[in-house]
Design a protein around this motif. Structure first.
Motif, PDB file in Angstrom:
ATOM      1  N   ILE A  23      26.832-127.906 -66.898  1.00 11.39           N
ATOM      2  CA  ILE A  23      27.476-126.771 -66.237  1.00 11.39           C
ATOM      3  C   ILE A  23      28.965-127.111 -66.178  1.00 11.39           C
ATOM      4  CG2 ILE A  23      27.586-125.316 -64.170  1.00 11.39           C
ATOM      5  CD1 ILE A  23      24.617-127.551 -64.484  1.00 11.39           C
ATOM      6  N   ILE A  72      32.318-122.773 -60.694  1.00  5.19           N
ATOM      7  CA  ILE A  72      30.999-122.351 -61.186  1.00  5.19           C
ATOM      8  C   ILE A  72      29.983-123.446 -60.862  1.00  5.19           C
ATOM      9  CG2 ILE A  72      29.645-121.803 -63.256  1.00  5.19           C
ATOM     10  CD1 ILE A  72      32.137-120.429 -64.393  1.00  5.19           C
ATOM     11  N   TYR A  78      26.667-123.252 -58.543  1.00  5.82           N
ATOM     12  CA  TYR A  78      25.392-123.709 -59.095  1.00  5.82           C
ATOM     13  C   TYR A  78      24.708-124.683 -58.123  1.00  5.82           C
ATOM     14  CZ  TYR A  78      22.102-126.193 -62.130  1.00  5.82           C
ATOM     15  OH  TYR A  78      20.980-126.771 -62.661  1.00  5.82           O
ATOM     16  N   GLU A 110      23.289-122.882 -55.242  1.00  3.33           N
ATOM     17  CA  GLU A 110      22.081-122.107 -55.557  1.00  3.33           C
ATOM     18  C   GLU A 110      20.865-122.991 -55.762  1.00  3.33           C
ATOM     19  OE1 GLU A 110      22.960-119.406 -58.783  1.00  3.33           O
ATOM     20  OE2 GLU A 110      24.467-118.360 -57.577  1.00  3.33           O
ATOM     21  N   ARG A 117      34.706-115.677 -52.253  1.00  6.97           N
ATOM     22  CA  ARG A 117      35.017-115.674 -53.679  1.00  6.97           C
ATOM     23  C   ARG A 117      36.455-115.262 -53.916  1.00  6.97           C
ATOM     24  NH1 ARG A 117      29.358-113.862 -54.874  1.00  6.97           N
ATOM     25  NH2 ARG A 117      28.487-115.713 -55.876  1.00  6.97           N
ATOM     26  N   GLU A 169      30.287-109.310 -58.367  1.00  7.39           N
ATOM     27  CA  GLU A 169      29.359-110.212 -57.670  1.00  7.39           C
ATOM     28  C   GLU A 169      28.894-109.578 -56.346  1.00  7.39           C
ATOM     29  OE1 GLU A 169      28.188-113.447 -58.426  1.00  7.39           O
ATOM     30  OE2 GLU A 169      29.534-114.208 -59.962  1.00  7.39           O
ATOM     31  N   PRO A 198      19.321-120.374 -62.132  1.00  5.90           N
ATOM     32  CA  PRO A 198      20.669-120.851 -61.793  1.00  5.90           C
ATOM     33  C   PRO A 198      21.479-121.338 -62.991  1.00  5.90           C
ATOM     34  CG  PRO A 198      19.110-121.676 -60.194  1.00  5.90           C
ATOM     35  CD  PRO A 198      18.300-121.021 -61.261  1.00  5.90           C
ATOM     36  N   HIS A 199      20.841-122.005 -63.950  1.00  8.67           N
ATOM     37  CA  HIS A 199      21.614-122.496 -65.090  1.00  8.67           C
ATOM     38  C   HIS A 199      22.092-121.342 -65.967  1.00  8.67           C
ATOM     39  CE1 HIS A 199      22.497-124.621 -68.925  1.00  8.67           C
ATOM     40  NE2 HIS A 199      23.055-125.443 -68.067  1.00  8.67           N
ATOM     41  N   ARG A 252      22.648-118.333 -64.865  1.00 10.66           N
ATOM     42  CA  ARG A 252      23.692-117.670 -64.085  1.00 10.66           C
ATOM     43  C   ARG A 252      25.023-118.374 -64.285  1.00 10.66           C
ATOM     44  NH1 ARG A 252      21.516-114.558 -59.760  1.00 10.66           N
ATOM     45  NH2 ARG A 252      23.173-114.935 -58.254  1.00 10.66           N
ATOM     46  N   ALA A 253      24.974-119.706 -64.232  1.00 14.08           N
ATOM     47  CA  ALA A 253      26.193-120.501 -64.420  1.00 14.08           C
ATOM     48  C   ALA A 253      26.764-120.240 -65.813  1.00 14.08           C
ATOM     49  CB  ALA A 253      25.910-121.980 -64.215  1.00 14.08           C
ATOM     50  N   ARG A 272      28.481-116.872 -65.814  1.00 13.18           N
ATOM     51  CA  ARG A 272      29.785-116.979 -65.124  1.00 13.18           C
ATOM     52  C   ARG A 272      30.791-117.704 -66.002  1.00 13.18           C
ATOM     53  NH1 ARG A 272      26.595-118.103 -59.704  1.00 13.18           N
ATOM     54  NH2 ARG A 272      26.705-116.003 -58.833  1.00 13.18           N
ATOM     55  N   PHE A 273      30.333-118.684 -66.761  1.00 15.65           N
ATOM     56  CA  PHE A 273      31.208-119.419 -67.685  1.00 15.65           C
ATOM     57  C   PHE A 273      31.833-118.445 -68.690  1.00 15.65           C
ATOM     58  CE2 PHE A 273      32.645-123.058 -70.093  1.00 15.65           C
ATOM     59  CZ  PHE A 273      32.714-122.580 -71.396  1.00 15.65           C
ATOM     60  N   TRP A 274      31.022-117.574 -69.275  1.00 12.99           N
ATOM     61  CA  TRP A 274      31.538-116.654 -70.299  1.00 12.99           C
ATOM     62  C   TRP A 274      32.416-115.559 -69.691  1.00 12.99           C
ATOM     63  CZ3 TRP A 274      32.177-118.009 -75.008  1.00 12.99           C
ATOM     64  CH2 TRP A 274      31.385-119.061 -75.506  1.00 12.99           C
ATOM     65  N   LYS A 312      34.354-116.092 -67.134  1.00 13.82           N
ATOM     66  CA  LYS A 312      35.621-116.789 -66.911  1.00 13.82           C
ATOM     67  C   LYS A 312      36.364-117.003 -68.227  1.00 13.82           C
ATOM     68  CE  LYS A 312      37.455-120.345 -63.895  1.00 13.82           C
ATOM     69  NZ  LYS A 312      38.676-120.778 -64.572  1.00 13.82           N
ATOM     70  N   PHE A 313      35.615-117.312 -69.279  1.00 18.21           N
ATOM     71  CA  PHE A 313      36.215-117.478 -70.603  1.00 18.21           C
ATOM     72  C   PHE A 313      36.931-116.190 -71.018  1.00 18.21           C
ATOM     73  CE2 PHE A 313      36.749-119.422 -74.656  1.00 18.21           C
ATOM     74  CZ  PHE A 313      36.647-118.413 -75.592  1.00 18.21           C
TER      75      PHE A 313
END
Lengths: 219, 221
Positions: free
Chosen positions: A64, A69, A73, A76, A96, B72, B88-89, B91-92, B95-97, B99-100
């Protein structure tokens, strides 16, 4: 079945520190792997191929990336202890918003204060102080940004506090003078084990910046 | 139970469109208030004193600002028709993309519009590099969200109409069908989804707007 948690990090990174604080708040055991960013490890390149940056959390083999983020994680997955984000949707949105504000605003002028001089440095210093004042305004009379409990916004910003000594030294100003309530909040946070165990000594950070300036030829 | 939902937006803001799409996808009723950013309303300044921008979502008199924060919030508040995965993974990763998109894709495209000469070339290069990564991420998927639109699609959705507008304005190619087949297909698919299609601002007005923005910026240099 035990969880395997690994953190790829750099001791001086205020972004990596956010993850350390979050893991400590939740009492999660993990393996810390210090990274050399001038000689990136195969593990780092494999786990964060897009940005090749720290911090990276590796949980049971899955990476991650991006500090806030990662903190979400962690909140959660390990949701049964020490909630970092509020449960109310509106409060979560406020958390946030302010973590995003810290993320967008604080780093760049802070860096300019130690990495530049003259007019550019003066401007950065003014901007930095203004931003701190906005944050101090948001804190208000609350013990933490989250209210009664230490949380997401506190984590996102408190890690900059070990860099304050750097900004004050190069910028020649006192954050205590400009934002006394903010410094009171810093001291309150630093009493938490998760914070004082995760943040390096500010003198070490200052030494590191002198070293950086030398090797990058920044006067 | 009457819920008061209001969206402060401009006719063209790609950020405000994200909020419109999320609400429309979840079937939430709302009132729209159009702002003139050259003459911001007292309400907007009251609801978003920090950034003074659109979009702002007002829900039962409580304001939320910043489009991604709003997305969100919408997801947290109205849990049907989820826009984020449960795991959760995953979701992370979503969120990564997102932010990208904000940190890499958007600034590169924006700077391609606002800069000239070498700076524009570099921005254009950076944009193409970012599209390569999006193309990779789309492998094996129709949409970033998989079979259905998710928050990543919504966050990146501005590409689906603005890219062709900017290609016309700048006479510069961004997303070549042959170089980016998956991304091109995604743009077409996304743009045609009824909920999305109904909300696109008029293209000719957008072209005029962005030509004017570029000219104004070049004039100040």
């Amino acid at each position: 079945m035990a969880d395997e948690v690994i953190l790829l990090d750099l001791w001086s990174s205020m972004f990596g520190m956010r993850v350390r604080v979050a893991l400590a708040e939740k009492g999660i055991e993990y393996e810390y792997k210090e990274q050399d960013l001038r000689n990136k490890s195969p593990l780092l390149l494999e786990m964060n191929p897009i940005h090749k940056k720290i911090p990276v959390l590796i949980h049971n083999g899955k990476p991650i990336c991006e500090s806030l983020i990662i903190v979400q994680y962690i909140d959660e997955v390990w949701h049964h202890k020490a909630p970092l984000l509020p449960s109310d949707p509106y409060q979560r949105a406020q958390a946030r918003f302010w973590a995003d504000y810290v993320d967008k605003k604080v780093y760049a002028p802070g860096r300019k204060i130690w990495a530049t001089k003259g007019d550019e440095q003066e401007e950065a210093k003014k901007e930095f102080i203004e931003i701190l004042k906005v944050l101090e305004g948001e804190l208000g009379e609350k013990p933490y940004f989250g209210g009664e409990s230490f949380g997401f916004v506190d984590i996102s910003f408190v890690t900059f506090s070990c860099w304050f000594h750097v900004y004050e030294t190069f910028g020649n100003f006192s954050i205590e003078k400009e934002c006394p309530k903010l410094m009171a909040w810093v001291k309150r946070c630093q009493e938490r084990e998760s914070v004082f165990k995760s943040l390096p000594d500010e003198k070490k950070v200052l030494e590191f910046v002198y070293f950086l300036k030398k090797i990058f030829g920044i006067e | 139970m009457g819920e008061e939902v209001k969206v402060f937006r401009t006719w063209s803001s790609p950020f405000a469109l994200r909020v419109v799409w999320a609400l429309d996808l979840k079937g939430i009723k709302y009132e729209t208030i159009y702002e003139d950013l050259s003459n911001k309303s007292p309400l907007l300044l009251q609801y978003n004193p920090i950034h003074k921008k659109v979009p702002v979502l007002l829900h039962n008199s409580k304001p939320i600002a910043e489009s991604l924060v709003i997305l969100e919030y919408i997801e947290d508040t109205w849990k049907h028709r989820p826009l984020l995965p449960q795991d959760p993974h995953q979701r992370a990763n979503a969120r990564f993309w997102i932010k990208f998109g904000e940190d890499k894709v958007f600034p590169a495209v924006r700077d391609s519009l606002l800069k000239q000469g070498k700076e524009q070339e570099e921005a254009h290069e950076a944009a193409l590099e970012s599209f390569k990564l999006l193309e990779e991420e789309l492998k094996g998927k129709k949409l970033f969200g998989g079979e259905e639109i998710g928050m990543v699609d919504i966050a990146l959705g501005w590409l689906a109409n603005l890219v062709s507008v900017l290609e016309e304005v700048l006479v510069l190619k961004f997303i070549d069908e042959h170089k980016f087949p998956l991304l091109s297909a995604w743009m077409r698919l996304f743009a045609d989804i009824p909920v999305i299609k109904q909300s696109w601002p008029p293209r000719d007005k957008l072209v005029t707007k962005y030509i004017a923005i570029r000219e104004a910026r070049l004039a100040t240099n």
